[in-house]
Design an enzyme around this catalytic site. Structure first.
Site, mmCIF file in Angstrom:
data_model
loop_
_atom_site.group_PDB
_atom_site.id
_atom_site.type_symbol
_atom_site.label_atom_id
_atom_site.label_comp_id
_atom_site.label_asym_id
_atom_site.label_seq_id
_atom_site.Cartn_x
_atom_site.Cartn_y
_atom_site.Cartn_z
ATOM 1 N N PRO A 284 1.017 -1.388 -0.172
ATOM 2 C CA PRO A 284 0.239 -0.225 -0.105
ATOM 3 C C PRO A 284 0.728 1.147 -0.439
ATOM 4 O O PRO A 284 1.881 1.540 0.882
ATOM 5 C CB PRO A 284 -0.852 -0.275 1.508
ATOM 6 C CG PRO A 284 -0.113 -1.172 2.609
ATOM 7 C CD PRO A 284 1.125 -1.894 1.347
ATOM 8 N N ARG A 286 -0.236 4.833 -0.965
ATOM 9 C CA ARG A 286 -1.694 5.985 -0.844
ATOM 10 C C ARG A 286 -2.351 5.891 0.360
ATOM 11 O O ARG A 286 -2.381 7.008 0.873
ATOM 12 C CB ARG A 286 -2.582 6.233 -2.248
ATOM 13 C CG ARG A 286 -3.672 7.007 -2.239
ATOM 14 C CD ARG A 286 -4.693 7.049 -3.015
ATOM 15 N NE ARG A 286 -4.732 6.648 -4.410
ATOM 16 C CZ ARG A 286 -3.927 7.328 -4.993
ATOM 17 N NH1 ARG A 286 -3.902 8.590 -5.411
ATOM 18 N NH2 ARG A 286 -3.762 7.293 -6.475
ATOM 19 N N ARG A 322 -1.362 16.542 -9.867
ATOM 20 C CA ARG A 322 -2.471 15.789 -9.573
ATOM 21 C C ARG A 322 -4.042 16.207 -10.359
ATOM 22 O O ARG A 322 -4.913 15.315 -10.975
ATOM 23 C CB ARG A 322 -3.080 15.245 -8.282
ATOM 24 C CG ARG A 322 -1.929 13.742 -7.698
ATOM 25 C CD ARG A 322 -2.168 13.179 -6.812
ATOM 26 N NE ARG A 322 -3.158 11.805 -7.433
ATOM 27 C CZ ARG A 322 -4.460 11.582 -6.597
ATOM 28 N NH1 ARG A 322 -4.867 13.017 -6.421
ATOM 29 N NH2 ARG A 322 -4.868 10.693 -7.455
ATOM 30 N N TYR A 326 -4.851 14.224 -13.391
ATOM 31 C CA TYR A 326 -5.810 12.879 -13.473
ATOM 32 C C TYR A 326 -7.095 13.397 -13.447
ATOM 33 O O TYR A 326 -7.923 12.748 -12.683
ATOM 34 C CB TYR A 326 -5.792 12.278 -12.646
ATOM 35 C CG TYR A 326 -4.035 11.545 -11.807
ATOM 36 C CD1 TYR A 326 -3.851 10.682 -12.949
ATOM 37 C CD2 TYR A 326 -3.022 11.930 -11.397
ATOM 38 C CE1 TYR A 326 -2.578 9.808 -12.563
ATOM 39 C CE2 TYR A 326 -2.057 11.105 -10.792
ATOM 40 C CZ TYR A 326 -1.788 10.660 -11.681
ATOM 41 O OH TYR A 326 -0.543 10.273 -11.960
ATOM 42 N N CYS A 353 1.949 29.299 -16.099
ATOM 43 C CA CYS A 353 1.076 29.850 -17.851
ATOM 44 C C CYS A 353 1.003 28.496 -18.390
ATOM 45 O O CYS A 353 1.286 28.020 -19.813
ATOM 46 C CB CYS A 353 2.734 30.195 -18.055
ATOM 47 S SG CYS A 353 3.410 31.793 -17.072
ATOM 48 N N GLU A 354 0.300 27.686 -17.894
ATOM 49 C CA GLU A 354 -0.924 26.909 -18.940
ATOM 50 C C GLU A 354 -2.588 27.071 -17.742
ATOM 51 O O GLU A 354 -1.970 26.758 -16.929
ATOM 52 C CB GLU A 354 -0.079 25.532 -18.865
ATOM 53 C CG GLU A 354 0.397 24.483 -18.166
ATOM 54 C CD GLU A 354 0.951 23.597 -18.690
ATOM 55 O OE1 GLU A 354 0.027 22.511 -18.866
ATOM 56 O OE2 GLU A 354 2.221 23.445 -18.568
HETATM 57 N N1 LLP Z 1 2.978 -1.297 -6.171
HETATM 58 C C1 LLP Z 1 2.728 -1.279 -7.319
HETATM 59 C C2 LLP Z 1 3.576 -1.972 -8.295
HETATM 60 C C3 LLP Z 1 2.335 -0.090 -7.871
HETATM 61 O O1 LLP Z 1 2.644 0.398 -9.307
HETATM 62 C C4 LLP Z 1 1.769 0.463 -7.064
HETATM 63 C C5 LLP Z 1 1.338 2.270 -7.320
HETATM 64 C C6 LLP Z 1 1.851 0.755 -5.545
HETATM 65 C C7 LLP Z 1 1.846 -0.306 -5.665
HETATM 66 C C8 LLP Z 1 0.691 1.207 -4.196
HETATM 67 O O2 LLP Z 1 -0.100 1.912 -5.015
HETATM 68 P P1 LLP Z 1 -1.031 2.151 -4.054
HETATM 69 O O3 LLP Z 1 -1.693 1.849 -2.989
HETATM 70 O O4 LLP Z 1 -0.843 4.023 -3.591
HETATM 71 O O5 LLP Z 1 -2.449 2.726 -5.111
HETATM 72 N N2 LLP Z 1 0.655 9.001 -9.260
HETATM 73 C C9 LLP Z 1 -0.791 8.213 -9.745
HETATM 74 C C10 LLP Z 1 -0.672 6.963 -8.536
HETATM 75 C C11 LLP Z 1 0.308 5.600 -9.480
HETATM 76 C C12 LLP Z 1 -0.108 4.811 -8.600
HETATM 77 C C13 LLP Z 1 1.217 3.731 -9.600
HETATM 78 N N3 LLP Z 1 1.564 2.191 -8.768
HETATM 79 C C14 LLP Z 1 -2.019 9.275 -8.378
HETATM 80 O O6 LLP Z 1 -1.182 10.519 -7.974
HETATM 81 O O7 LLP Z 1 -3.044 9.130 -8.482
#
Ligand code: LLP
Length: 443
Positions: A284, A286, A322, A326, A353-354
């Site tokens: 985990p 996020r 973000r 997104y 500037c965007e």
């Molecule tokens: N494990 C792997 C192999 C991953 O690619 C990721 C996230 C995680 C774990 C962790 O995932 P989480 O628990 O954080 O969802 N920048 C994007 C999110 C990209 C996630 C990439 N991989 C955003 O701001 O929403």
């Protein structure tokens, strides 16, 4: 007509006390006065609470939490989680180095990623990390060559792509067959067998990660069932599987999303994966850090837009990308607790500037004015780590609060430091006047 709903921060470690927003025991205005804005602020208590919440729901399972460092790789943040017992899921040599520097034991580090270089693989093997999650045959062959040369065995999990749509934002969905990640699950047995036959490779298990900010258990259920079936097939082929890495992805509240309760997630793991008798790894990111962080900014101007006021703050898309990338929703609250119930509907934008440098459109806010401070919530994950110097803006510093203490855990670089990295080639350093003459001559 019901009045529009104002934002609130999901994390109780950020709360108003005596009219001013605090991080735990520290008024954020005090930090702003000391180091200026914009800055990121993380709450150690919130980090610990998130970690413990998940860890406690897993006590009946042979599971390890390897924090997905990519979400927030500030070594102080990693250190708080490492002290709680977290391992780390890393995706680069830089992240391995940060995790080790923050006190994560090598034996608790797993290395993911679709494009690990030979140099990174060698670094990981030398550090003696727990396992490398391999995503392709060519990567297996490269790792075999590197491991052989070093005279070591690489513990490997084969990352499979289960072809499950996580139904999250399309840019962060990773487990559909067309996505670039892993090995198609129907080739898992074949690739696992290949791994078992390669010198220097010891296949230990299977890994998946289907996406990020998941708010429903259904995709997990489908993926975990496929993993269980896949493990059975590999075992039926006479190969040993002792570890299963389920990736990350558990979503959080930015606005009114209801996250998957950790206990429900754990119950699903217990039902679908635990019967296989493997060690279980979770990654985990996020869910550990997202709501433990905010981005604090000052309001530079409030200008009259064509349709409504535009609140211009001194943080921008280079600090938190973000919303631009997104269309992500992040709550915005003033540091000064509003004295009246009056509301303004405004756009909140940065100075870049965007047009995509916009944090919020038509957002109901308490009435704010130039000089006020605001906090952008849900900024602990994929905030500072995704920042850049676009528009030649120095990276925002990062602060950790722990009780009534706080420390700057990454400095704001001085402009001189920023410029010190650049070189103007000697041949361009001719005297400006001479250059003027040359250009005229050429014309
Ligand atoms: N494990 C792997 C192999 C991953 O690619 C990721 C996230 C995680 C774990 C962790 O995932 P989480 O628990 O954080 O969802 N920048 C994007 C999110 C990209 C996630 C990439 N991989 C955003 O701001 O929403």
């Amino acid at each position: 007509m019901t009045p529009p709903k104002l934002d609130r921060l999901a994390e109780p470690a950020f709360a108003y006390r005596k009219g001013s927003l605090q991080a735990e025991g520290v008024p954020l205005a005090r930090i702003a006065a000391e180091i200026g804005t914009p800055f990121y602020c993380y709450s150690a208590a919130a980090l610990r609470r998130a970690y413990r919440g998940l860890a406690q729901s897993l006590t009946h399972l042979p599971a390890s939490i390897c924090y997905g460092v990519k979400a927030n790789s500030n070594p102080a943040v990693i250190a708080v989680l490492a002290q709680e017992g977290a391992g780390a899921d890393v995706v680069s040599e830089g992240e391995i180095r940060k995790a080790l520097a923050a006190g994560v034991p090598a034996a608790r580090i797993v290395f993911s990623g679709v494009g690990k270089t030979r140099a990174e693989l060698a670094f990981a093997l030398d550090a003696g990390i727990r396992q490398i999650n391999v995503e392709s045959e060519p990567e297996l062959e490269a790792l075999s060559a590197v491991a052989r040369k070093m005279g070591v065995n690489a513990r490997v999990a084969v990352r499979v792509n289960p072809n499950v749509d996580a139904r999250t934002h399309h840019k962060i969905t990773t487990g559909r067959r067309q996505d670039k990640f892993g090995i198609p699950i129907d080739r898992a047995v074949e690739v696992y067998r290949l791994a078992a036959g390669l010198p220097g490779i010891e296949p230990v298990g299977i890994a998946i990660h289907i996406g990020s900010q998941l708010l429903s258990l259904d995709p997990y259920r489908r993926a975990f069932k496929k993993v269980a079936k896949c493990v059975a097939e590999i075992r039926a082929a006479g190969l040993a599987v002792r570890s299963i890495d389920l990736g990350g992805g558990i979503g959080i509240t930015y606005r009114e999303e209801v996250p998957i309760p950790f206990a429900d997630y754990a119950a699903l793991v217990a039902e679908t994966v635990a019967p296989l008798g493997c060690d279980i790894v979770l990654e985990p990111g996020r869910a550990m850090v997202g709501n433990a962080g905010i981005l604090v900014a000052s309001i530079v101007y409030v200008k009259n837009g064509a349709d409504r006021p535009i609140v211009v703050i001194d943080a921008a898309m280079n600090d938190l990308i973000r919303p631009a990338l997104y269309d992500a929703y992040h709550p915005i609250v003033p540091l000064q607790e509003p004295k009246s119930r009056d509301i303004m509907i405004a756009d909140v934008v940065g100075p870049i500037c965007e047009t995509s440098d916009t944090f919020a459109i038509e957002r109901p806010l308490p009435v704010v004015a130039a000089g006020d401070h605001v906090a952008v919530g849900g900024a602990g994950a994929y905030g500072a780590v995704m920042s850049s110097q676009y528009n030649s803006r120095p990276l925002a510093p990062e602060v950790l609060v722990d009780g009534d203490r706080f420390a700057v855990t990454r400095d704001r670089p001085a402009y001189d430091e920023m410029l010190a990295h650049y070189r103007i080639p000697e041949w361009l350093k001719a005297e400006p006047q001479a250059r003027g003459r040359l250009q005229r001559g050429a014309a």
